[in-house]
Design a protein around this motif. Structure first.
Motif, mmCIF file in Angstrom:
data_model
loop_
_atom_site.group_PDB
_atom_site.id
_atom_site.type_symbol
_atom_site.label_atom_id
_atom_site.label_comp_id
_atom_site.label_asym_id
_atom_site.label_seq_id
_atom_site.Cartn_x
_atom_site.Cartn_y
_atom_site.Cartn_z
ATOM 1 N N THR A 160 63.923 93.778 137.902
ATOM 2 C CA THR A 160 65.416 93.616 138.564
ATOM 3 C C THR A 160 66.319 94.935 138.325
ATOM 4 N N PRO A 161 66.042 95.842 138.713
ATOM 5 C CA PRO A 161 66.798 97.145 138.346
ATOM 6 C C PRO A 161 68.033 97.070 138.938
ATOM 7 N N HIS A 162 69.138 97.584 138.661
ATOM 8 C CA HIS A 162 70.444 97.927 138.916
ATOM 9 C C HIS A 162 70.228 98.969 140.273
ATOM 10 N N VAL A 163 69.547 99.938 139.751
ATOM 11 C CA VAL A 163 69.580 101.039 140.831
ATOM 12 C C VAL A 163 68.043 101.316 141.031
ATOM 13 N N LEU A 164 67.463 101.767 142.283
ATOM 14 C CA LEU A 164 66.523 102.154 142.924
ATOM 15 C C LEU A 164 66.452 103.658 143.620
ATOM 16 N N VAL A 165 65.706 104.435 142.765
ATOM 17 C CA VAL A 165 65.820 105.839 143.285
ATOM 18 C C VAL A 165 64.758 106.306 143.990
ATOM 19 N N CYS A 166 64.284 106.358 145.087
ATOM 20 C CA CYS A 166 63.373 106.886 145.843
ATOM 21 C C CYS A 166 63.129 108.330 145.729
ATOM 22 N N LEU A 167 61.948 108.887 145.409
ATOM 23 C CA LEU A 167 61.786 110.435 145.358
ATOM 24 C C LEU A 167 60.949 110.814 146.314
ATOM 25 N N GLY A 168 61.649 111.638 147.223
ATOM 26 C CA GLY A 168 60.788 112.206 148.214
ATOM 27 C C GLY A 168 60.476 111.276 149.495
ATOM 28 N N ALA A 169 60.288 111.675 150.717
ATOM 29 C CA ALA A 169 60.020 111.211 151.949
ATOM 30 C C ALA A 169 59.270 109.976 152.084
ATOM 31 N N THR A 170 58.181 110.044 151.438
ATOM 32 C CA THR A 170 57.254 108.940 151.519
ATOM 33 C C THR A 170 57.728 107.485 150.956
ATOM 34 N N ARG A 213 68.665 114.396 155.281
ATOM 35 C CA ARG A 213 69.998 114.249 155.886
ATOM 36 C C ARG A 213 70.866 113.232 155.000
ATOM 37 N N GLN A 214 70.114 112.222 154.116
ATOM 38 C CA GLN A 214 70.677 111.351 153.685
ATOM 39 C C GLN A 214 70.512 111.301 152.182
ATOM 40 N N ARG A 215 69.881 112.273 151.570
ATOM 41 C CA ARG A 215 69.806 112.323 150.141
ATOM 42 C C ARG A 215 71.293 111.937 149.219
ATOM 43 N N GLY A 216 71.222 111.509 148.412
ATOM 44 C CA GLY A 216 72.283 111.082 147.573
ATOM 45 C C GLY A 216 73.203 109.932 148.124
ATOM 46 N N ASP A 217 73.055 109.470 149.206
ATOM 47 C CA ASP A 217 73.682 108.490 150.109
ATOM 48 C C ASP A 217 73.251 107.175 149.602
ATOM 49 N N LEU A 218 74.382 106.272 149.146
ATOM 50 C CA LEU A 218 73.903 104.853 148.790
ATOM 51 C C LEU A 218 73.454 103.992 150.091
ATOM 52 N N ILE A 265 69.284 104.620 146.347
ATOM 53 C CA ILE A 265 69.465 106.103 146.737
ATOM 54 C C ILE A 265 68.147 107.078 146.760
ATOM 55 N N ALA A 266 68.244 107.874 147.563
ATOM 56 C CA ALA A 266 66.895 108.685 147.760
ATOM 57 C C ALA A 266 67.404 110.177 147.318
ATOM 58 N N LEU A 320 70.989 113.253 140.793
ATOM 59 C CA LEU A 320 70.683 112.543 139.428
ATOM 60 C C LEU A 320 72.075 112.101 138.800
ATOM 61 N N GLU A 321 72.899 112.944 138.765
ATOM 62 C CA GLU A 321 74.458 112.606 138.207
ATOM 63 C C GLU A 321 75.092 111.404 138.848
ATOM 64 N N LYS A 322 74.900 111.237 140.368
ATOM 65 C CA LYS A 322 75.144 110.259 141.070
ATOM 66 C C LYS A 322 74.428 108.987 140.614
ATOM 67 N N VAL A 323 72.945 109.135 140.106
ATOM 68 C CA VAL A 323 72.487 108.012 139.617
ATOM 69 C C VAL A 323 73.037 107.333 138.238
ATOM 70 N N ALA A 324 73.261 108.448 137.356
ATOM 71 C CA ALA A 324 73.766 108.182 136.086
ATOM 72 C C ALA A 324 75.217 107.525 136.232
ATOM 73 N N GLY A 325 75.947 107.866 137.291
ATOM 74 C CA GLY A 325 77.056 107.129 137.658
ATOM 75 C C GLY A 325 77.011 105.750 138.090
ATOM 76 N N LEU A 326 75.881 105.568 138.624
ATOM 77 C CA LEU A 326 75.601 104.230 139.053
ATOM 78 C C LEU A 326 75.157 103.216 138.155
#
Length: 212
Positions: A138-148, A162-167, A177-178, A202-208
């Motif tokens: 049950t994480p607060h933030v999910l980060v996808c690394l890469g297109a797959t 086009r959408q990297r860094g967007d919530l 976020i991806a 990743l600074e955005k992730v840290a902020g989240l």
């Protein structure tokens, strides 16, 4: 090994234990044969990290080093991720890292094993493991690394370019976020510039993580 481990009808879903924990999931996944990748992979490479992680990083699949050691993100790409996490002051021991696909897909090239992108059948077969991991964590933030990872979890039309860094809305976590996979930075002409962009994401992730 039970027959269930051998014949899973093309999906790992029957192998998910009742009342799963990370330990139970890891043990069950070790015998997974839901897709043909188990035949060429050395072993299942399950996720690893804090049991109460605020953030989960999801990559594509284990690489050569990960396949041999049985641990995710321990090769060159993982070391780059560690460096970036340190820069943005995210404690690596407090996150969870895993992959959409748990076996290494590769083709031989001389003495080397060259990464091959998993197909949608392999991704779908392995998806129940990831869903179960996220459900337990049950994480607060999910980060996808890469297109797959991004297209598997955020939709096939998602474009990291086009959408990297967007919530992005996701049923898997309150915040999703991806960004690029760190392995792509290793292949870039200007590695340092690409690394700086990765750190900004990743600074955005840290902020989240710090946000209420």
């Amino acid at each position: 090994m039970s027959q269930l481990s051998i014949d899973c009808d093309g999906t790992a879903a029957p192998l998910i234990p009742e009342r799963p924990s990370l330990k139970k999931l890891r043990e069950a996944a070790a015998g997974c044969k839901a897709c043909p990748l188990w035949e060429t992979g050395t072993q299942t490479v399950f996720g690893e990290g804090a049991a109460h992680a605020d953030v989960v990083f999801v990559g594509e699949q284990p690489g050569d080093r990960e396949d041999l050691e049985g641990r995710p993100f321990v090769g060159p790409a993982g070391q780059l991720l560690d460096r970036a996490l340190e820069e943005v002051e995210i404690d690596r021991s407090q996150v969870y890292v895993t992959n959409v696909v748990k076996h290494f897909k590769w083709k031989p090239q001389g003495k080397r094993r060259i990464h091959q992108k998993p197909n949608w059948r392999e991704i779908a077969a392995c998806r129940p493991w990831l869903d179960a991991e996220v459900a337990v964590l049950t994480p607060h933030v999910l980060v996808c690394l890469g297109a797959t990872a991004a297209q598997a979890l955020l939709g096939r039309d998602f474009r990291v370019s086009r959408q990297r860094g967007d919530l992005v809305d996701s049923p898997l976590a309150p915040k999703a976020i991806a960004t690029v996979h760190p392995s792509s930075i290793l292949r870039a002409e200007d590695r340092e510039a690409e690394f700086r962009e990765f750190v900004r994401d990743l600074e955005k992730v840290a902020g989240l993580i710090k946000a209420p």
